[in-house]
Motif scaffolding. Sequence first.
Motif, PDB file in Angstrom:
ATOM      1  N   ASP A   1       3.599  14.765  26.073  1.00 15.22           N
ATOM      2  CA  ASP A   1       2.560  15.637  26.545  1.00 15.22           C
ATOM      3  C   ASP A   1       2.946  16.989  26.386  1.00 15.22           C
ATOM      4  N   GLU A   2       4.346  17.400  26.297  1.00 15.53           N
ATOM      5  CA  GLU A   2       4.784  18.537  25.975  1.00 15.53           C
ATOM      6  C   GLU A   2       6.312  18.347  25.604  1.00 15.53           C
ATOM      7  N   PRO A   3       6.870  19.425  24.798  1.00 14.79           N
ATOM      8  CA  PRO A   3       8.446  18.928  24.337  1.00 14.79           C
ATOM      9  C   PRO A   3       9.344  18.802  25.385  1.00 14.79           C
ATOM     10  N   ILE A   4      10.217  18.004  25.030  1.00  9.51           N
ATOM     11  CA  ILE A   4      11.297  17.419  25.910  1.00  9.51           C
ATOM     12  C   ILE A   4      12.644  17.776  25.480  1.00  9.51           C
ATOM     13  N   ASN A   5      13.531  18.495  26.016  1.00 14.45           N
ATOM     14  CA  ASN A   5      14.957  18.772  25.647  1.00 14.45           C
ATOM     15  C   ASN A   5      15.780  17.431  25.603  1.00 14.45           C
ATOM     16  N   CYS A   6      15.511  16.743  24.848  1.00 18.86           N
ATOM     17  CA  CYS A   6      16.339  15.542  24.789  1.00 18.86           C
ATOM     18  C   CYS A   6      17.000  15.073  23.159  1.00 18.86           C
ATOM     19  N   THR A   7      17.825  14.205  23.132  1.00 18.49           N
ATOM     20  CA  THR A   7      18.460  13.777  22.003  1.00 18.49           C
ATOM     21  C   THR A   7      18.235  12.317  21.269  1.00 18.49           C
ATOM     22  N   PHE A   8      17.794  12.154  20.257  1.00 19.71           N
ATOM     23  CA  PHE A   8      17.591  10.751  19.532  1.00 19.71           C
ATOM     24  C   PHE A   8      18.902  10.687  18.754  1.00 19.71           C
ATOM     25  N   THR A   9      19.742   9.534  18.814  1.00 17.58           N
ATOM     26  CA  THR A   9      20.763   9.226  18.142  1.00 17.58           C
ATOM     27  C   THR A   9      20.783   7.855  17.789  1.00 17.58           C
ATOM     28  N   GLU A  10      21.705   7.567  16.478  1.00 15.94           N
ATOM     29  CA  GLU A  10      21.749   6.363  15.947  1.00 15.94           C
ATOM     30  C   GLU A  10      22.979   5.666  16.340  1.00 15.94           C
ATOM     31  N   VAL A  11      22.781   4.241  16.747  1.00 14.27           N
ATOM     32  CA  VAL A  11      23.786   3.311  17.448  1.00 14.27           C
ATOM     33  C   VAL A  11      24.282   2.401  16.281  1.00 14.27           C
ATOM     34  N   VAL A  12      23.603   2.460  15.133  1.00 13.70           N
ATOM     35  CA  VAL A  12      24.329   1.409  13.919  1.00 13.70           C
ATOM     36  C   VAL A  12      24.172   2.358  12.773  1.00 13.70           C
ATOM     37  N   GLY A  13      25.084   1.885  11.732  1.00 13.03           N
ATOM     38  CA  GLY A  13      24.885   2.590  10.430  1.00 13.03           C
ATOM     39  C   GLY A  13      23.661   2.470   9.840  1.00 13.03           C
TER      40      GLY A  13
ATOM     41  N   LEU B   1      24.325   9.010  12.213  1.00 14.66           N
ATOM     42  CA  LEU B   1      25.879   8.167  11.981  1.00 14.66           C
ATOM     43  C   LEU B   1      25.753   8.210  10.623  1.00 14.66           C
ATOM     44  N   TYR B   2      26.422   8.758  10.063  1.00 13.03           N
ATOM     45  CA  TYR B   2      26.657   9.096   8.283  1.00 13.03           C
ATOM     46  C   TYR B   2      27.586   7.826   7.888  1.00 13.03           C
ATOM     47  N   ALA B   3      27.219   6.617   8.070  1.00 13.82           N
ATOM     48  CA  ALA B   3      27.991   5.543   7.692  1.00 13.82           C
ATOM     49  C   ALA B   3      27.097   4.329   7.272  1.00 13.82           C
TER      50      ALA B   3
ATOM     51  N   PRO C   1      37.172  10.844  12.185  1.00 15.42           N
ATOM     52  CA  PRO C   1      36.470  11.431  13.433  1.00 15.42           C
ATOM     53  C   PRO C   1      35.099  11.587  13.500  1.00 15.42           C
ATOM     54  N   SER C   2      34.263  11.885  12.306  1.00 15.74           N
ATOM     55  CA  SER C   2      33.074  12.218  12.356  1.00 15.74           C
ATOM     56  C   SER C   2      32.125  10.989  12.848  1.00 15.74           C
ATOM     57  N   ILE C   3      32.783   9.934  12.461  1.00 13.43           N
ATOM     58  CA  ILE C   3      32.090   8.580  12.789  1.00 13.43           C
ATOM     59  C   ILE C   3      32.487   8.088  14.136  1.00 13.43           C
ATOM     60  N   SER C   4      33.748   8.011  14.565  1.00 13.87           N
ATOM     61  CA  SER C   4      34.176   7.563  15.590  1.00 13.87           C
ATOM     62  C   SER C   4      33.481   8.584  16.971  1.00 13.87           C
ATOM     63  N   GLN C   5      33.313   9.968  16.599  1.00 10.47           N
ATOM     64  CA  GLN C   5      32.507  10.690  17.722  1.00 10.47           C
ATOM     65  C   GLN C   5      30.889  10.395  17.608  1.00 10.47           C
ATOM     66  N   ALA C   6      30.558  10.228  16.557  1.00  9.71           N
ATOM     67  CA  ALA C   6      29.000   9.508  16.598  1.00  9.71           C
ATOM     68  C   ALA C   6      28.894   8.351  17.390  1.00  9.71           C
ATOM     69  N   LEU C   7      29.646   7.521  17.202  1.00  9.21           N
ATOM     70  CA  LEU C   7      29.651   6.333  17.974  1.00  9.21           C
ATOM     71  C   LEU C   7      29.714   6.320  19.448  1.00  9.21           C
ATOM     72  N   GLU C   8      30.957   7.385  19.775  1.00 11.61           N
ATOM     73  CA  GLU C   8      31.029   7.818  21.218  1.00 11.61           C
ATOM     74  C   GLU C   8      29.839   8.376  21.808  1.00 11.61           C
ATOM     75  N   ARG C   9      29.285   9.242  21.028  1.00  9.96           N
ATOM     76  CA  ARG C   9      27.935   9.721  21.447  1.00  9.96           C
ATOM     77  C   ARG C   9      26.999   8.594  21.533  1.00  9.96           C
ATOM     78  N   ALA C  10      26.868   7.770  20.910  1.00  8.05           N
ATOM     79  CA  ALA C  10      25.958   6.710  21.031  1.00  8.05           C
ATOM     80  C   ALA C  10      26.288   5.667  22.202  1.00  8.05           C
ATOM     81  N   ARG C  11      27.639   5.581  22.677  1.00 10.64           N
ATOM     82  CA  ARG C  11      27.780   4.938  23.946  1.00 10.64           C
ATOM     83  C   ARG C  11      27.410   5.512  24.861  1.00 10.64           C
TER      84      ARG C  11
END
Length: 318
Positions: A133-145, A174-176, A193-203
């Motif tokens: 209904d209105e913008p939500i300050n949220c994040t969509f992230t990838e959990v698999v390559g 997740l750039y993999a 690092p970029s991949i491990s950090q992306a996966l940690e965000r996903a978790r």
Amino acid sequence: MITQVDSQEYRLCVRVAKLYYENGLTQNEIAQKMGVSRVTVYRLLNKAVELGIVEIKIHAPFGENFDLEQDLIVRYNLRDAVVVPDPEGDESIYLALARGAADWLKRTLKSGMRVGLGLGRTISHLPLVFSTDEPINCTFTEVVGGASDHSGGFAKYNVTSKMAELAGGKAEFLYAPNMVSSAELQKSLLNEPSISQALERARRSDIVLQSVGTVDETAILYVEKKITLEQLREIQNSGAVGDALGHYFDCNGQMVSTFLDNRIIGIGLEDLKKVPWSVLVAGGEEKKKVIQAAMKGAYFNVLITNADTARFLLSERN
């Protein structure tokens, strides 16, 4: 019924019930008015229900499916369940399930939340039916390559970015690849690092939306030509009946070790169990036993499925 208590206590039950249910007083206010303790008021309200002075009726707004949802929650110890009508006419099961998932997400999504998205046909339909209904300050992230060009139109990059756009939030990628050619390469990429950090965000996702796959020739990895027919047969022979996030489980929901464990880039089944809202979006005839196994494994605490599948999961033989 009245003979179970003396007339004085019965009158107290009636008086307390009227003050609470008809006049809208709180238990503390009733206690002060009557000069008794709050514990006494609580006891009298419960006694009023036992004696039939108060009858509590729940008017479920969604008919049979609401009852199916409640039964699923109890049977499988879920946080929530959504049962959508079985698709009719030309509507696909994927779109029907995505509609249910979109409605659930709209009700649940709050500012500051991170939503993890898996890869699959059902999840790929989410952007077609999701809105806020209105913008939500949220994040969509990838959990698999990422999926390959053979993904048949459900590459998750588009799903993740589109969902973020529709919600008015942001996307994390997740750039993999979702699968690599060797255990050595997997280990190397997971140490990047970029991949491990992306996966940690996903978790750390508050919500993960994921489907489950069958162990047959419709499996995404087989469709993408990431595994051969011989390898698919090897997975079948291991006792696996389905997978989530590229990790397999048997009919009892127990994890099954396969060669893919050392090839997949993404979070695992144990990670799913730690997510506050771990949502399985799946249904249809070919997925029934896979969903049942996933429920036994307790990898998900929310189930979004169709009515026919819900009845199967609740049938006595299960």
